[in-house]
Design an enzyme around this catalytic site. Structure first.
Site, PDB file in Angstrom:
ATOM      1  N   CYS A  80      -1.243   7.677   5.133  1.00  0.00           N
ATOM      2  CA  CYS A  80      -2.565   7.408   5.011  1.00  0.00           C
ATOM      3  C   CYS A  80      -3.686   7.623   5.820  1.00  0.00           C
ATOM      4  O   CYS A  80      -3.341   8.196   6.786  1.00  0.00           O
ATOM      5  CB  CYS A  80      -2.452   5.518   5.344  1.00  0.00           C
ATOM      6  SG  CYS A  80      -4.252   4.722   5.263  1.00  0.00           S
ATOM      7  N   ASP A  81      -5.054   7.675   5.368  1.00  0.00           N
ATOM      8  CA  ASP A  81      -5.981   8.345   5.975  1.00  0.00           C
ATOM      9  C   ASP A  81      -6.277   7.759   7.509  1.00  0.00           C
ATOM     10  O   ASP A  81      -6.867   8.540   8.441  1.00  0.00           O
ATOM     11  CB  ASP A  81      -7.083   7.904   5.364  1.00  0.00           C
ATOM     12  CG  ASP A  81      -8.385   9.114   5.774  1.00  0.00           C
ATOM     13  OD1 ASP A  81      -8.064  10.044   6.306  1.00  0.00           O
ATOM     14  OD2 ASP A  81      -9.592   8.597   5.794  1.00  0.00           O
ATOM     15  N   CYS A 117       0.918  -1.157  -0.020  1.00  0.00           N
ATOM     16  CA  CYS A 117       0.033  -0.041  -0.002  1.00  0.00           C
ATOM     17  C   CYS A 117       0.734   1.312   0.177  1.00  0.00           C
ATOM     18  O   CYS A 117       2.113   1.276  -0.258  1.00  0.00           O
ATOM     19  CB  CYS A 117      -1.112   0.069   1.185  1.00  0.00           C
ATOM     20  SG  CYS A 117      -0.141  -0.072   2.702  1.00  0.00           S
TER      21      CYS A 117
END
Length: 444
Positions: free
Chosen positions: A315-316, A300
């Protein structure tokens, strides 16, 4: 209904669609049309969640995971990305994007709190900085409660796609999705939905599965189909608390059972009419496609988040000081996206995969899911397991016969057309590898 019923439903599907059996080419094209409308997207085309209003929201949903990150930033009545910074971000985003279609994803909090004029300015800046040969595509995630006709006309005119948060029918939705006064938000969200439908704005329903609505798969799915929803995403709620998970957190097996039940109903009545994101992801395996959803990719780190002050996080779900990469006022976005920090974060998803996952029969569909959910200790394993593992394994095993059947059908050679006469004799073995005679198989 277990996996044997999937095979049965698969056969029923082709039996009831007799015209598809006339040529293998027809079947393959039909399957491609069903599953691959969005599969041309390459995973190399990065995506960034931009939060121009920070974590600000007009609702107070019980399970909102932005409540923690909100403490990182200075308290403001309504944070907003300043005009100069907004222009810097838009210009850098366009410059860094490798593809022809440059996708912007506007998130929050609730981004519509910034008002229509702010988004008119966004579109103006995008047009100003978009070079010839590239096309801008905008998506926005919203709770829908502030959407009116003016927003609907704006979204339609500028071809926005909208992700709308909706957890099911009113009595289910309103349990956790409430206003700051403790009132349900369903009525307002449905008014927003109606405006979007009226103006023909593409809508993707995002449904958070929690301890409550996960127990009502038929009611939830049939509600969405009853309002004409055509794109659905089911997001499992996992809230960590000291000693485990919150009471609102979805139970893994219940999550898997929900997906299995909805899958069977979708396969019987919704295939080709409703797109369910996780079903599409499973189908990608049949077509040899890479996953489009970061959750299921081997690695990711290619969907970072930019906050209203220009800070970029990996990342969120990792908006924490330890995971801040840089600020776009200090480093350009292209450099940030190519940074070793971001690459290392993404690669760790693969390198920290438990051994039992590496040998799992559904690894290609799951790849350990999101690292944020890997916190379960397991005897004999150094690395931690995903909390949702049992649910995903239940579902992916359940749909595997269908996916494999689709894969076999897709891999069959197309029947020769009138312009391409077959060299295979009617009594010869069929070249598709079925073991049957050509006249009883592809030559029928």
């Amino acid at each position: 209904m277990m996996s044997t019923s999937i095979s049965l439903l698969f056969l029923i599907f082709f039996k009831e669609n007799d015209r598809l059996k006339k040529t293998i080419t027809g079947i393959r094209q039909s399957l491609w049309n069903i599953f691959s409308a969005d599969m041309t997207k390459t995973v190399d085309d990065f995506q960034i969640f931009a939060k121009p209003a920070g974590n600000s929201c007009n609702l107070a949903c019980s399970y909102c995971y932005y409540l923690g990150p909100a403490q990182l930033f200075q308290k403001e009545p309504l944070p907003r990305m300043a005009d100069k910074l907004l222009e810097t971000y838009i210009r850098q985003h366009i410059d860094a994007h490798p593809g022809k279609i440059v996708q912007f994803s506007w998130h929050g909090g609730e981004p519509t709190l910034l008002g229509l004029d702010y988004f008119r300015r966004i579109v103006e800046l995008q047009k100003m900085h978009c070079p010839h040969g590239k096309v801008i595509a905008n998506g926005i995630q919203t709770n829908g409660t502030l959407i009116n006709d003016a927003w609907g006309r704006f979204f339609a005119r500028h071809q926005f796609s909208v992700g709308l948060s909706l957890d099911g029918p009113q009595e289910i939705h309103d349990l956790y999705r409430t206003t700051r006064q403790g009132l349900g938000s369903h009525d307002a969200a449905m008014r927003g939905y109606a405006c979007l439908v009226k103006h023909k704005v593409p809508i993707d329903i995002l449904c958070v599965l929690n301890d409550h609505n996960v127990m009502f798969p038929l009611q939830v799915y049939l509600f969405f189909t009853s309002i004409g929803a055509t794109h659905l995403s089911f997001l499992p709620l996992v809230e960590r608390v000291p000693g485990g998970v919150s009471e609102r957190t979805v139970h893994p097996e219940a999550f898997g059972a929900f997906l299995c039940t909805v899958f069977d109903l979708w396969l019987a009545k919704g295939i080709g009419k409703v797109k369910v994101q996780i079903f599409e992801e499973a189908a990608r395996v049949a077509f040899g496609q890479d996953h489009s959803l970061c959750l299921f990719r081997p690695t990711c780190g290619d969907i970072p988040v930019i906050e209203h002050n220009g800070d970029v996080y990996v990342c969120d779900h990792f908006v924490q000081p330890a995971w801040r990469v840089a600020n776009i006022q200090e480093s350009c976005l292209a450099e940030i996206l190519a940074s070793e920090r971001l690459a290392a974060f993404g690669a760790a998803k693969r390198t920290t995969l438990p051994q039992s996952c590496r040998s799992c029969e559904v690894l290609a569909m799951c790849h350990g899911e999101c690292p944020k959910n890997r916190f379960v200790e397991s005897a004999g394993e150094k690395e931690k397991h995903n909390y949702l593992c049992a649910g995903y394994k239940l579902f992916f095993t359940h749909c595997a016969p269908f996916v494999h059947a689709v894969s076999r059908q897709w891999q069959k050679p197309a029947k020769p057309t009138g312009d391409q006469p077959s060299t295979t004799g009617r009594n010869d073995p069929c070249p598709c590898g079925s073991g049957r005679k050509f006249k009883k198989c592809c030559g029928a």
